[in-house]
Enzyme design. Structure first.
Site, PDB file in Angstrom:
ATOM      1  N   SER A  89       6.327   1.928  78.320  1.00  0.00           N
ATOM      2  CA  SER A  89       5.348   2.371  79.318  1.00  0.00           C
ATOM      3  C   SER A  89       5.260   3.881  79.400  1.00  0.00           C
ATOM      4  CB  SER A  89       5.777   1.900  80.707  1.00  0.00           C
ATOM      5  OG  SER A  89       5.684   0.534  80.817  1.00  0.00           O
ATOM      6  N   ASN A 126       0.201   5.449  82.744  1.00  0.00           N
ATOM      7  CA  ASN A 126       1.220   5.569  83.799  1.00  0.00           C
ATOM      8  C   ASN A 126       1.339   6.976  84.375  1.00  0.00           C
ATOM      9  OD1 ASN A 126       2.145   2.940  84.289  1.00  0.00           O
ATOM     10  ND2 ASN A 126       2.928   2.938  82.200  1.00  0.00           N
ATOM     11  N   GLU A 153      -3.123   0.783  74.840  1.00  0.00           N
ATOM     12  CA  GLU A 153      -3.026   2.234  74.636  1.00  0.00           C
ATOM     13  C   GLU A 153      -2.233   2.426  73.340  1.00  0.00           C
ATOM     14  OE1 GLU A 153      -0.847   4.017  77.926  1.00  0.00           O
ATOM     15  OE2 GLU A 153      -2.357   5.541  78.233  1.00  0.00           O
ATOM     16  N   HIS A 175       0.849  -0.066  73.577  1.00  0.00           N
ATOM     17  CA  HIS A 175       1.128  -0.293  74.998  1.00  0.00           C
ATOM     18  C   HIS A 175       0.111  -1.260  75.607  1.00  0.00           C
ATOM     19  CE1 HIS A 175       1.524   1.615  79.280  1.00  0.00           C
ATOM     20  NE2 HIS A 175       2.231   0.510  79.159  1.00  0.00           N
TER      21      HIS A 175
HETATM   22  C1  LIG Z   1       3.302  -0.539  83.925  1.00  0.00           C
HETATM   23  C2  LIG Z   1       2.543  -0.338  82.662  1.00  0.00           C
HETATM   24  O1  LIG Z   1       3.103   0.211  81.735  1.00  0.00           O
HETATM   25  C3  LIG Z   1       1.137  -0.685  82.486  1.00  0.00           C
HETATM   26  C4  LIG Z   1       0.594  -1.812  83.295  1.00  0.00           C
HETATM   27  O2  LIG Z   1       0.498  -2.907  82.825  1.00  0.00           O
HETATM   28  S1  LIG Z   1       0.154  -1.437  84.835  1.00  0.00           S
HETATM   29  C5  LIG Z   1      -0.521  -2.928  85.452  1.00  0.00           C
HETATM   30  C6  LIG Z   1      -1.935  -3.141  84.983  1.00  0.00           C
HETATM   31  N1  LIG Z   1      -2.443  -4.335  85.588  1.00  0.00           N
HETATM   32  C7  LIG Z   1      -3.150  -4.314  86.714  1.00  0.00           C
HETATM   33  O3  LIG Z   1      -3.452  -3.252  87.250  1.00  0.00           O
HETATM   34  C8  LIG Z   1      -3.502  -5.645  87.256  1.00  0.00           C
HETATM   35  C9  LIG Z   1      -4.235  -5.536  88.560  1.00  0.00           C
HETATM   36  N2  LIG Z   1      -4.596  -6.873  89.009  1.00  0.00           N
HETATM   37  C10 LIG Z   1      -5.652  -7.544  88.502  1.00  0.00           C
HETATM   38  O4  LIG Z   1      -6.389  -7.067  87.670  1.00  0.00           O
HETATM   39  C11 LIG Z   1      -5.886  -8.924  89.043  1.00  0.00           C
HETATM   40  O5  LIG Z   1      -5.271  -9.044  90.301  1.00  0.00           O
HETATM   41  C12 LIG Z   1      -5.355 -10.052  88.090  1.00  0.00           C
HETATM   42  C13 LIG Z   1      -6.165 -10.039  86.787  1.00  0.00           C
HETATM   43  C14 LIG Z   1      -3.883  -9.902  87.763  1.00  0.00           C
HETATM   44  C15 LIG Z   1      -5.518 -11.368  88.796  1.00  0.00           C
HETATM   45  O6  LIG Z   1      -6.863 -11.513  89.086  1.00  0.00           O
HETATM   46  P1  LIG Z   1      -7.365 -12.144  90.451  1.00  0.00           P
HETATM   47  O7  LIG Z   1      -8.837 -12.260  90.333  1.00  0.00           O
HETATM   48  O8  LIG Z   1      -6.776 -11.362  91.565  1.00  0.00           O
HETATM   49  O9  LIG Z   1      -6.669 -13.522  90.537  1.00  0.00           O
HETATM   50  P2  LIG Z   1      -6.949 -14.861  89.759  1.00  0.00           P
HETATM   51  O10 LIG Z   1      -8.332 -15.378  90.040  1.00  0.00           O
HETATM   52  O11 LIG Z   1      -5.803 -15.724  90.126  1.00  0.00           O
HETATM   53  O12 LIG Z   1      -6.816 -14.458  88.237  1.00  0.00           O
HETATM   54  C16 LIG Z   1      -7.893 -14.078  87.405  1.00  0.00           C
HETATM   55  C17 LIG Z   1      -7.611 -14.633  86.033  1.00  0.00           C
HETATM   56  O13 LIG Z   1      -6.409 -14.042  85.497  1.00  0.00           O
HETATM   57  C18 LIG Z   1      -5.463 -15.062  85.154  1.00  0.00           C
HETATM   58  N3  LIG Z   1      -4.114 -14.582  85.480  1.00  0.00           N
HETATM   59  C19 LIG Z   1      -3.716 -14.070  86.665  1.00  0.00           C
HETATM   60  N4  LIG Z   1      -2.425 -13.736  86.585  1.00  0.00           N
HETATM   61  C20 LIG Z   1      -2.001 -14.037  85.339  1.00  0.00           C
HETATM   62  C21 LIG Z   1      -0.761 -13.909  84.662  1.00  0.00           C
HETATM   63  N5  LIG Z   1       0.326 -13.371  85.259  1.00  0.00           N
HETATM   64  N6  LIG Z   1      -0.692 -14.317  83.370  1.00  0.00           N
HETATM   65  C22 LIG Z   1      -1.768 -14.831  82.742  1.00  0.00           C
HETATM   66  N7  LIG Z   1      -2.971 -14.980  83.344  1.00  0.00           N
HETATM   67  C23 LIG Z   1      -3.082 -14.582  84.620  1.00  0.00           C
HETATM   68  C24 LIG Z   1      -5.834 -16.226  86.034  1.00  0.00           C
HETATM   69  O14 LIG Z   1      -5.426 -17.436  85.463  1.00  0.00           O
HETATM   70  C25 LIG Z   1      -7.323 -16.121  86.103  1.00  0.00           C
HETATM   71  O15 LIG Z   1      -7.923 -16.665  84.957  1.00  0.00           O
HETATM   72  P3  LIG Z   1      -8.967 -17.856  85.057  1.00  0.00           P
HETATM   73  O16 LIG Z   1      -9.387 -18.014  86.486  1.00  0.00           O
HETATM   74  O17 LIG Z   1     -10.049 -17.436  84.161  1.00  0.00           O
HETATM   75  O18 LIG Z   1      -8.183 -19.016  84.584  1.00  0.00           O
HETATM   76  N1  LIG Z   2       5.982  -4.804  83.616  1.00  0.00           N
HETATM   77  C1  LIG Z   2       4.843  -4.200  83.265  1.00  0.00           C
HETATM   78  O1  LIG Z   2       3.841  -4.246  84.009  1.00  0.00           O
HETATM   79  C2  LIG Z   2       4.752  -3.469  81.974  1.00  0.00           C
HETATM   80  C3  LIG Z   2       5.876  -3.181  81.241  1.00  0.00           C
HETATM   81  N2  LIG Z   2       5.771  -2.508  80.054  1.00  0.00           N
HETATM   82  C4  LIG Z   2       6.953  -2.200  79.271  1.00  0.00           C
HETATM   83  O2  LIG Z   2       7.335  -3.370  78.568  1.00  0.00           O
HETATM   84  C5  LIG Z   2       8.752  -3.414  78.425  1.00  0.00           C
HETATM   85  C6  LIG Z   2       9.285  -4.708  79.022  1.00  0.00           C
HETATM   86  O3  LIG Z   2       8.911  -4.799  80.372  1.00  0.00           O
HETATM   87  P1  LIG Z   2       8.912  -6.202  81.134  1.00  0.00           P
HETATM   88  O4  LIG Z   2       8.515  -7.283  80.210  1.00  0.00           O
HETATM   89  O5  LIG Z   2       8.170  -5.985  82.385  1.00  0.00           O
HETATM   90  O6  LIG Z   2      10.464  -6.351  81.493  1.00  0.00           O
HETATM   91  P2  LIG Z   2      11.301  -7.682  81.787  1.00  0.00           P
HETATM   92  O7  LIG Z   2      12.471  -7.242  82.580  1.00  0.00           O
HETATM   93  O8  LIG Z   2      10.398  -8.744  82.325  1.00  0.00           O
HETATM   94  O9  LIG Z   2      11.760  -8.161  80.322  1.00  0.00           O
HETATM   95  C7  LIG Z   2      12.572  -7.403  79.478  1.00  0.00           C
HETATM   96  C8  LIG Z   2      13.250  -8.384  78.532  1.00  0.00           C
HETATM   97  O10 LIG Z   2      13.897  -7.636  77.500  1.00  0.00           O
HETATM   98  C9  LIG Z   2      15.098  -8.304  77.196  1.00  0.00           C
HETATM   99  N3  LIG Z   2      16.009  -7.398  76.487  1.00  0.00           N
HETATM  100  C10 LIG Z   2      16.704  -6.345  76.982  1.00  0.00           C
HETATM  101  N4  LIG Z   2      17.467  -5.791  76.019  1.00  0.00           N
HETATM  102  C11 LIG Z   2      17.229  -6.509  74.883  1.00  0.00           C
HETATM  103  C12 LIG Z   2      17.722  -6.431  73.553  1.00  0.00           C
HETATM  104  N5  LIG Z   2      18.610  -5.517  73.192  1.00  0.00           N
HETATM  105  N6  LIG Z   2      17.261  -7.318  72.641  1.00  0.00           N
HETATM  106  C13 LIG Z   2      16.366  -8.267  72.992  1.00  0.00           C
HETATM  107  N7  LIG Z   2      15.872  -8.390  74.246  1.00  0.00           N
HETATM  108  C14 LIG Z   2      16.288  -7.521  75.175  1.00  0.00           C
HETATM  109  C15 LIG Z   2      15.625  -8.751  78.566  1.00  0.00           C
HETATM  110  O11 LIG Z   2      16.601  -9.748  78.446  1.00  0.00           O
HETATM  111  C16 LIG Z   2      14.331  -9.232  79.221  1.00  0.00           C
HETATM  112  O12 LIG Z   2      14.071 -10.600  78.989  1.00  0.00           O
HETATM  113  C17 LIG Z   2       9.286  -2.137  79.104  1.00  0.00           C
HETATM  114  O13 LIG Z   2       9.398  -1.123  78.137  1.00  0.00           O
HETATM  115  C18 LIG Z   2       8.183  -1.811  80.092  1.00  0.00           C
HETATM  116  O14 LIG Z   2       8.136  -0.448  80.433  1.00  0.00           O
HETATM  117  C19 LIG Z   2       4.557  -2.157  79.515  1.00  0.00           C
HETATM  118  C20 LIG Z   2       3.404  -2.463  80.188  1.00  0.00           C
HETATM  119  C21 LIG Z   2       3.405  -3.111  81.496  1.00  0.00           C
END
Ligand SMILES: CC(=O)CC(=O)SCCNC(=O)CCNC(=O)[C@H](O)C(C)(C)COP(=O)(O)OP(=O)(O)OC[C@H]1O[C@@H](n2cnc3c(N)ncnc32)[C@H](O)[C@@H]1OP(=O)(O)O
Ligand SMILES: NC(=O)C1=CN([C@@H]2O[C@H](COP(=O)(O)OP(=O)(O)OC[C@H]3O[C@@H](n4cnc5c(N)ncnc54)[C@H](O)[C@@H]3O)[C@@H](O)[C@H]2O)C=CC1
Length: 283
Positions: free
Chosen positions: A119, A190, A152, A140
């Site tokens: 991330s 991020n 990304e 990503h």
């Molecule tokens: C941290 C990082 O490095 C980067 C990141 O990823 S940051 C996070 C980026 N993600 C976001 O910002 C997500 C923000 N949230 C959303 O876009 C929406 O809330 C959401 C798409 C997750 C859910 O959508 P919603 O309209 O609120 O709910 P919902 O109607 O239940 O879901 C929409 C669709 O997504 C699917 N869905 C929801 N959650 C899901 C999950 N965890 N896994 C798979 N499918 C999922 C649902 O099944 C639904 O599909 P269908 O109705 O077509 O079957």
């Molecule tokens: N959670 C999020 O929304 C997002 C996360 N990421 C990135 O994806 C990566 C994973 O995140 P998540 O799936 O959320 O974490 P998570 O905690 O759900 O899963 C991580 C998994 O990696 C496994 N693991 C750790 N060390 C390991 C090793 N040496 N060999 C094999 N498996 C190992 C753990 O047992 C665990 O099942 C991180 O780098 C995170 O920053 C990227 C985009 C979105």
């Protein structure tokens, strides 16, 4: 080089999603994690997602079975000795990732691409522990992977144009939209998202509003699909803290200081949805 077989490291929320979209794109997938339990949980998530697709008429039972049959869960990374690509999606920690990249460099054949779903961590630094930095790249995905369109793509200093093109093509094959960004802490996604989440946590920490009120403001006022605290719980508070630390250290700027409340929750083991408790509780 045609990519037919991929190793996915980590069967957590991201690894399971990546394995699913890769198998849906017709690739053979080796899904690796530390323990059989973690693999079972990942496969259960994928099965649930595919069953929903069947219920909604987007896939047939046969297609669901075919996708599942292409995913091989294993605790032995050696099963990927003939893969053309690895996508690492393990915990957001530099030492863990470097160890995995050293191992992948040994296991995967010459010429195979090593990608990371990190991330925020520097791709160039991860690449430097391998004998093939020109084949290392950031890929990503966003959470939830089966739903979110963005990938990304981040080149390290040595990444070749051919490797970039292969990953760009593969992202499209998976139904995603690739966007190229440079190798800077937090990339674009991020660097923009996580300070907003951190600021939302400060609002709770300083007593400006309850988590529910903060989320309502951002949902109803800014049309965000999830409020920032619900999103933080969904991402994982450990991952949010790890990303803030990378921004804070990477830029050396106090504006990225992780909120003490975020640290406290992570220390308590309140990691959000995945542990059943974060800013909210989950059953
Ligand atoms: C941290 C990082 O490095 C980067 C990141 O990823 S940051 C996070 C980026 N993600 C976001 O910002 C997500 C923000 N949230 C959303 O876009 C929406 O809330 C959401 C798409 C997750 C859910 O959508 P919603 O309209 O609120 O709910 P919902 O109607 O239940 O879901 C929409 C669709 O997504 C699917 N869905 C929801 N959650 C899901 C999950 N965890 N896994 C798979 N499918 C999922 C649902 O099944 C639904 O599909 P269908 O109705 O077509 O079957
Ligand atoms: N959670 C999020 O929304 C997002 C996360 N990421 C990135 O994806 C990566 C994973 O995140 P998540 O799936 O959320 O974490 P998570 O905690 O759900 O899963 C991580 C998994 O990696 C496994 N693991 C750790 N060390 C390991 C090793 N040496 N060999 C094999 N498996 C190992 C753990 O047992 C665990 O099942 C991180 O780098 C995170 O920053 C990227 C985009 C979105």
């Amino acid at each position: 080089m045609e990519i037919r077989k991929v190793l996915v490291i980590g069967a957590g929320q991201m690894g399971a999603g990546i394995a699913q979209v890769a198998a849906q794109a017709g690739l053979e997938v080796v899904l690796n994690d530390l323990k059989p339990d973690f693999l079972e949980r990942g496969i259960a998530t994928i099965t649930k997602n595919l069953s929903r697709d069947v219920e909604k008429g987007r896939k047939t039972e046969e297609e669901k079975a075919a996708v599942l049959s292409r995913i091989k869960p294993t605790t032995n990374m050696g099963d990927a000795h003939d893969a053309q690509l690895a996508i690492e999606a393990a915990t957001e920690n530099m030492e863990i990732k470097k160890n995995i990249f050293r191992q992948m460099d040994e296991v995967l054949p010459e010429g195979a691409i090593l990608a990371t779903n990190t991330s925020s961590l520097p791709i160039t630094e991860i690449a430097a522990v391998t004998s093939r930095p020109e084949l290392v790249i950031g890929m990503h995905f966003m959470n939830p992977v089966p739903v979110m369109k963005l990938v990304e793509i981040i080149r390290g200093l040595a990444t070749t144009d051919e490797v970039y093109k292969s990953i760009e093509d593969l992202s499209k094959q998976m139904g995603k939209v690739p966007v190229e960004v440079n190798d800077f802490p937090g990339f674009v996604s991020n660097r923009v998202l996580m300070p907003m989440i951190n600021e939302a946590i400060y609002c709770v920490f300083e007593g400006v509003a309850t988590p529910e009120a903060v989320d309502e403001v951002m949902k109803l006022g800014m049309n965000h699909p999830m409020g920032p605290l619900t999103l933080a719980d969904f991402i994982g508070l450990d991952t949010c803290l790890a990303i803030m630390e990378v921004l804070y250290e990477g830029f050396g700027d106090s504006k990225y200081r992780p909120c003490p409340l975020l640290r406290k929750y992570v220390k308590a083991g309140w990691l959000g949805k995945k542990t059943g408790r974060g800013f909210y509780t989950y059953s």
